[in-house]
Scaffold this motif. Structure first.
Motif, PDB file in Angstrom:
ATOM      1  N   VAL A  94      61.017  26.772  31.174  1.00 31.16           N
ATOM      2  CA  VAL A  94      61.386  25.650  30.313  1.00 31.16           C
ATOM      3  C   VAL A  94      61.983  26.164  29.001  1.00 31.16           C
ATOM      4  CG1 VAL A  94      60.458  23.703  28.995  1.00 31.16           C
ATOM      5  CG2 VAL A  94      59.767  24.051  31.367  1.00 31.16           C
ATOM      6  N   GLY A  95      61.473  27.285  28.497  1.00 30.87           N
ATOM      7  CA  GLY A  95      62.045  27.870  27.290  1.00 30.87           C
ATOM      8  C   GLY A  95      63.494  28.282  27.477  1.00 30.87           C
ATOM      9  N   VAL A  96      63.808  28.879  28.627  1.00 31.41           N
ATOM     10  CA  VAL A  96      65.192  29.283  28.919  1.00 31.41           C
ATOM     11  C   VAL A  96      66.094  28.050  28.992  1.00 31.41           C
ATOM     12  CG1 VAL A  96      66.708  30.289  30.672  1.00 31.41           C
ATOM     13  CG2 VAL A  96      64.569  31.431  30.052  1.00 31.41           C
ATOM     14  N   ALA A  97      65.625  26.988  29.657  1.00 31.34           N
ATOM     15  CA  ALA A  97      66.414  25.757  29.751  1.00 31.34           C
ATOM     16  C   ALA A  97      66.609  25.137  28.372  1.00 31.34           C
ATOM     17  CB  ALA A  97      65.733  24.766  30.686  1.00 31.34           C
ATOM     18  N   GLY A  98      65.553  25.159  27.555  1.00 29.87           N
ATOM     19  CA  GLY A  98      65.667  24.640  26.200  1.00 29.87           C
ATOM     20  C   GLY A  98      66.644  25.434  25.356  1.00 29.87           C
TER      21      GLY A  98
END
Length: 313
Positions: A94-98
């Protein structure tokens, strides 16, 4: 023209483009027509049903989940990433997508507020190096010794370094021993100026914590179970920037709030672009509360969490 195409330049152009992967310029040279003619042939192929274009069901499912979450919870946008059967931790993916979303959205001269946590740290480490003139990156919660692995200072500096922005730290502890100490610190000119800058944020990125004992807020030592118990007994289900929320997203007040130094819930709600990055079964109630309270304009999460958000009552 090859006989297999039955004398139809439309079918021939469609085959070369969709099956063989040629560019429109390459097709124009192969067929012996202009690029504009190739574009017309491909449009005719779509109009006449020679070619049908559809989105893969897996992608459609995530888009449907994202749209339903946006509509049900009244947020502007939701990004749902696919599950990966546990190969990587939720917070990393989710951090990478964010990070991708934030990189696309940030503009020169933005003032970006940054909270802390595992997911925010993963976002900060995944951002591409791309200088943005005039960008300011601001720490919005005070410091805590126990959060060194994913501290607000680290999250803030990572983002500022990758985007060439001005890094502004909040030079104060996240929790102090007594309300009187907070009053003294908040009166300091340096701290007052830092809060003035926090108040000018036009974007903010943050995670949200659950009230379970495994939550980052407790594991890090930022909060203790004893400090949290009165809030949980009063109905708290989530923690946002050190403040407790109940299931409706309302602020659950307690004695500890007079010792917290950091952005307030009202200040978060006043930021125009509010990006929440969070996922995991344990955080479903907390994420719902954060959206219900009007603190989120964009949610980045994963498919499993998105499904649970819609199923939970």
């Amino acid at each position: 023209m090859p006989a297999a195409f039955g004398g139809s330049p439309v079918v021939w152009a469609a085959w070369l483009y969709y099956e063989e992967g040629l560019t429109q310029d390459e097709i124009a040279r192969r067929i012996g027509v202009s690029r504009a003619s190739v574009n017309n042939l491909l449009q005719t192929a779509r109009d006449e049903g020679v070619v049908t274009i559809s989105v893969a069901p897996a992608h459609l499912s995530r888009v449907s989940l994202a749209q339903e979450i946006s509509e049900r919870f009244g947020i502007g946008e939701c990004l749902v990433i696919p599950d990966d059967d546990g190969r990587r931790p939720d917070h990393e993916r989710v951090g990478v997508a964010g990070a991708r979303l934030l990189a696309e959205r940030l503009q020169p001269d933005d003032v970006l507020g940054v909270s802390w946590g595992r997911t925010v740290l993963a976002l900060s480490e995944a951002l591409p190096f791309r200088p943005l003139p005039g960008l300011s990156v601001v720490q919005v919660t005070g410091s805590a010794i126990g959060t060194y692995r994913f501290a607000a200072e680290l999250c803030t500096s990572n983002i500022a370094n990758r985007l060439g922005g001005r890094c502004i730290y909040l030079h104060a502890p996240g929790i102090v021993s007594r309300p009187a100490v907070k009053r003294v610190l908040m009166a300091e000119p340096t701290v007052r100026e830092q809060f003035h800058i926090i108040g000018s944020c036009n974007r903010i990125v943050f995670g949200v914590g659950s009230v379970e004992s495994s939550s980052t807020a407790f594991e890090s030592g930022f909060l203790t179970p004893g400090e949290a118990r009165p809030y949980i007994e009063a109905g708290a289900v989530g923690v946002l920037a050190g403040r407790f929320l109940d299931g409706r997203g309302s602020f659950v007040r307690g004695s500890m709030d007079d010792r917290l130094i950091g952005i307030t819930l009202d200040a978060i709600r006043s930021v125009p672009d509010r990006i929440c990055v969070a996922a995991g079964p344990a955080k479903v109630a907390a994420i719902r509360a954060t959206m219900a309270g009007g603190f989120v304009t964009t949610l980045v999460t994963d498919q499993r969490t998105a499904t649970a958000l819609l199923e939970a009552r």
